[in-house]
Design an enzyme around this catalytic site. Structure first.
Site, PDB file in Angstrom:
ATOM      1  N   GLU A   1       0.838  -1.197   0.000  1.00 21.44           N
ATOM      2  CA  GLU A   1       0.000   0.000   0.000  1.00 21.44           C
ATOM      3  C   GLU A   1       0.874   1.248   0.000  1.00 21.44           C
ATOM      4  OE1 GLU A   1      -3.878  -1.913   2.316  1.00 21.44           O
ATOM      5  OE2 GLU A   1      -2.604  -0.475   3.364  1.00 21.44           O
TER       6      GLU A   1
ATOM      7  N   HIS B   1      -9.037   9.829   4.077  1.00 27.21           N
ATOM      8  CA  HIS B   1      -8.778   8.745   3.133  1.00 27.21           C
ATOM      9  C   HIS B   1      -9.008   9.287   1.727  1.00 27.21           C
ATOM     10  CE1 HIS B   1      -8.878   4.924   1.045  1.00 27.21           C
ATOM     11  NE2 HIS B   1      -8.473   4.330   2.157  1.00 27.21           N
TER      12      HIS B   1
ATOM     13  N   ARG C   1      -0.956   8.855   2.098  1.00 25.04           N
ATOM     14  CA  ARG C   1      -2.356   9.267   1.995  1.00 25.04           C
ATOM     15  C   ARG C   1      -2.540  10.778   1.995  1.00 25.04           C
ATOM     16  NH1 ARG C   1      -5.439   5.000   6.056  1.00 25.04           N
ATOM     17  NH2 ARG C   1      -5.521   3.263   4.593  1.00 25.04           N
TER      18      ARG C   1
ATOM     19  N   HIS D   1     -11.065  10.059   7.876  1.00 25.73           N
ATOM     20  CA  HIS D   1     -10.874   8.614   8.017  1.00 25.73           C
ATOM     21  C   HIS D   1     -10.225   8.194   9.331  1.00 25.73           C
ATOM     22  CE1 HIS D   1     -10.287   4.497   6.764  1.00 25.73           C
ATOM     23  NE2 HIS D   1      -8.975   4.592   6.860  1.00 25.73           N
TER      24      HIS D   1
ATOM     25  N   ARG E   1      -0.594   8.899   9.516  1.00 27.54           N
ATOM     26  CA  ARG E   1      -0.524   7.449   9.731  1.00 27.54           C
ATOM     27  C   ARG E   1      -0.167   6.722   8.451  1.00 27.54           C
ATOM     28  NH1 ARG E   1      -4.096   3.156   9.016  1.00 27.54           N
ATOM     29  NH2 ARG E   1      -5.805   4.539   8.412  1.00 27.54           N
TER      30      ARG E   1
END
Length: 540
Positions: free
Chosen positions: A121, A239, A285, A346, A381
């Site tokens: 990811e 997100h 992100r 998110h 994060r």
């Protein structure tokens, strides 16, 4: 549901996601009596809807040092390296514990390397995301839930909302909590040697959120009112890819799609992420979310497109069955066409300040999971570090409680809930109106990109709302909606205060008036105002 109105437990766990249930099971294995509080059904919460997976060093081609480096990079210089190493080094044993419990992670397609399939990811330099197809949270949550229900040492309180933490007469130790039984409207008093806040983040402060209704910042708000510090509340992760559809406003499209080659497109079909970052779709992100936000504003469109249709249809269906199935229900076929997506609130990277055992500033009170600020996430994060943090810190907190058991508390020693001076409300519309107003101005003024003027406007409005909510709270019997609104307004205030204190742009916090990053990274720590000693106040 238990029949006893008031009760004593070794540990009261407020929240029933991966963090709360892991801690409850760890304590139950040692024979401790545990209460688990859930706002709705035991399984309902953010964990259930987590898609991507859990990051951990599981392949010999990966390393702890690489995972640490990726986490520090994503955290934009604000991570606590000790907390990062503490978490990453316990990744494999956390996964092995889940596998031993029966979590059905997806197996590798060949016999080479690790036995389970590992995805990659955004922000990760290796494939290290172990997953259960594209519904990892459901696999973890349902496994933990089944074991919790089978345990004689765990008492489950479903449809119960924590109202307030209870401290001793001098306000120096947590003794349990008052909780509202939403089915009866009755407030219970639950006493405990140790109390754990594992009730998620505060993402419902925003109009568009990927989280279920429970994420209203309850743990953060209760801890603040009990005298605990909070940190880094300005870092709200959006997100990048939430499905843009009127019938599925909180349905996530996992970034694992981008890990498998999905591209973000403008309306004309141009893949734009390479114009914003060298890692393109695999950028962290915060970068991807800001890039989408910038493209939407520049083009005046209400969404962009995420396209994986160039991959083999069987591959898409086998790797993303839940996402593919839900999209088909909505009339979208991701094997043949791109999906409309927008960013959505998110994950709350900040929270209640804790140590590596989950302890807060108030003895007897722990915070774990998204409620806590451990230093792991810093200013952003890294993908799939959240469930890892839940398992690691729940285990650490349980170990600490078992090593240092607290004192016995009885329900009779705790103050009862006082409703003698309140009445039933005849204006519930006030709660609904304030809820919508709060989420709207937070989205408009404290969203992906901020300015000083927007933050000033938000601070003014949240102060007015909090005053109105305070008056309402003191006059009428509490309801679940009122409890959540009160907590959410407080946490929104903490988010705005933190954003105003950070005079730079770093990680998830982007302020057009302070576009540059300061040379030294420092956490934003808010300290509650001092409270009068309850004993002295009573004497006066």
């Amino acid at each position: 549901m238990p029949n006893d109105s008031n009760a004593f437990f070794d540990c009261l766990v407020i929240g029933s996601g991966a963090a709360g249930l892991t801690l409850a099971l760890r304590l139950a294995e040692a024979g401790r009596r545990v209460a688990v509080l859930s706002k709705s059904r035991l399984s309902e919460g953010s964990t259930l809807y987590a898609q991507g997976g859990i990051s951990a060093v599981l392949d010999d081609r990966d390393s702890v040092e690489s995972h640490v480096a990726d986490t520090l990079t994503a955290g934009a210089g604000l991570c606590d390296e000790q907390a990062v190493r503490f978490t990453v080094e316990r990744g494999r044993q956390s996964i092995e514990w889940l596998i031993a419990l029966g979590v059905g992670f997806t197996r590798a397609e060949d016999d080479a390397g690790y036995a389970y399939h590992l995805a990659r990811e955004g922000g990760h330099s290796h494939r290290r995301i172990i997953h259960a197809d594209d519904a990892t949270g459901r696999a973890v949550e349902t496994t933990l839930e089944a074991l919790a229900r089978q345990s004689d040492a765990i008492t489950v309180f479903e449809h119960h909302v924590a109202v307030e933490l209870i401290r001793d007469s001098r306000g120096v130790r947590c003794l349990g909590a008052h909780v509202l039984d939403t089915a009866t409207g009755h407030v219970r008093t639950l006493a405990a040697r140790d109390t754990v806040l594992a009730c998620g983040g505060a993402n419902l402060a925003y109009l568009y959120s990927s989280n279920p209704h429970a994420a209203s910042g309850d743990g953060i708000a209760m801890a603040w009112r009990a005298g605990c510090r909070v940190a880094n509340m300005e870092f709200m992760q959006f997100h990048p890819t939430c499905l843009f559809h009127p019938q599925a406003r909180s349905f996530l499209i996992s970034e694992a799609l981008r890990g498998e080659g999905a591209r973000l497109l403008r309306p004309d079909g141009h893949a734009f992420m390479a114009d914003h970052h060298e890692l393109a779709e695999l950028a962290p992100r915060d970068i991807v979310a800001r890039a989408i936000d910038a493209e939407m504003k520049r083009l005046g469109v209400d969404h962009v497109w995420l396209d994986i249709s160039h991959r083999d249809a069987d591959f898409i269906r086998s790797h993303f069955p839940a996402i593919h199935g839900r999209c088909l229900e909505l009339g979208l076929d991701m094997t043949r066409e791109p999906l409309p997506v927008v960013p959505a609130a998110h994950y709350t990277c900040g929270g209640v300040v804790t140590d590596l055992a989950g302890r807060t500033d108030l003895p007897g009170l722990y915070a774990i999971g998204e409620t806590a600020c451990t230093g792991l996430h810093g200013a952003n994060r890294l993908a799939s570090n959240s469930l890892l943090e839940c398992i690691v810190f729940a285990t650490a907190a349980a170990d600490h409680m078992l090593a240092e058991p607290g004192e016995t508390i009885t329900p009779q020693a705790l103050p009862a809930w006082d409703e003698s001076r309140v009445t039933d409300s005849d204006e519930e519309v006030v709660v609904a109106h304030n809820w919508h107003e709060l989420r709207r101005f937070m989205w408009d003024y404290v969203g992906i990109v901020r300015t000083n003027k927007r933050l000033e406007r938000a601070r003014h409005r949240v102060e007015l709302l909090r005053a109105e909510i305070h008056e309402y709270y003191g006059s009428f019997r509490i309801t679940a909606d009122l409890i959540e609104l009160r907590n959410l307004a407080l946490v929104a205030d903490l988010i705005v205060q933190s954003a105003q204190q950070r005079r730079e742009s770093r990680g998830l916090h982007a302020n057009l008036d302070y576009p540059n990053r300061l040379p030294q990274a420092a956490p934003t720590v808010l300290v509650p105002p001092p409270r009068p000693d309850p004993v002295q106040a009573a004497a006066r």
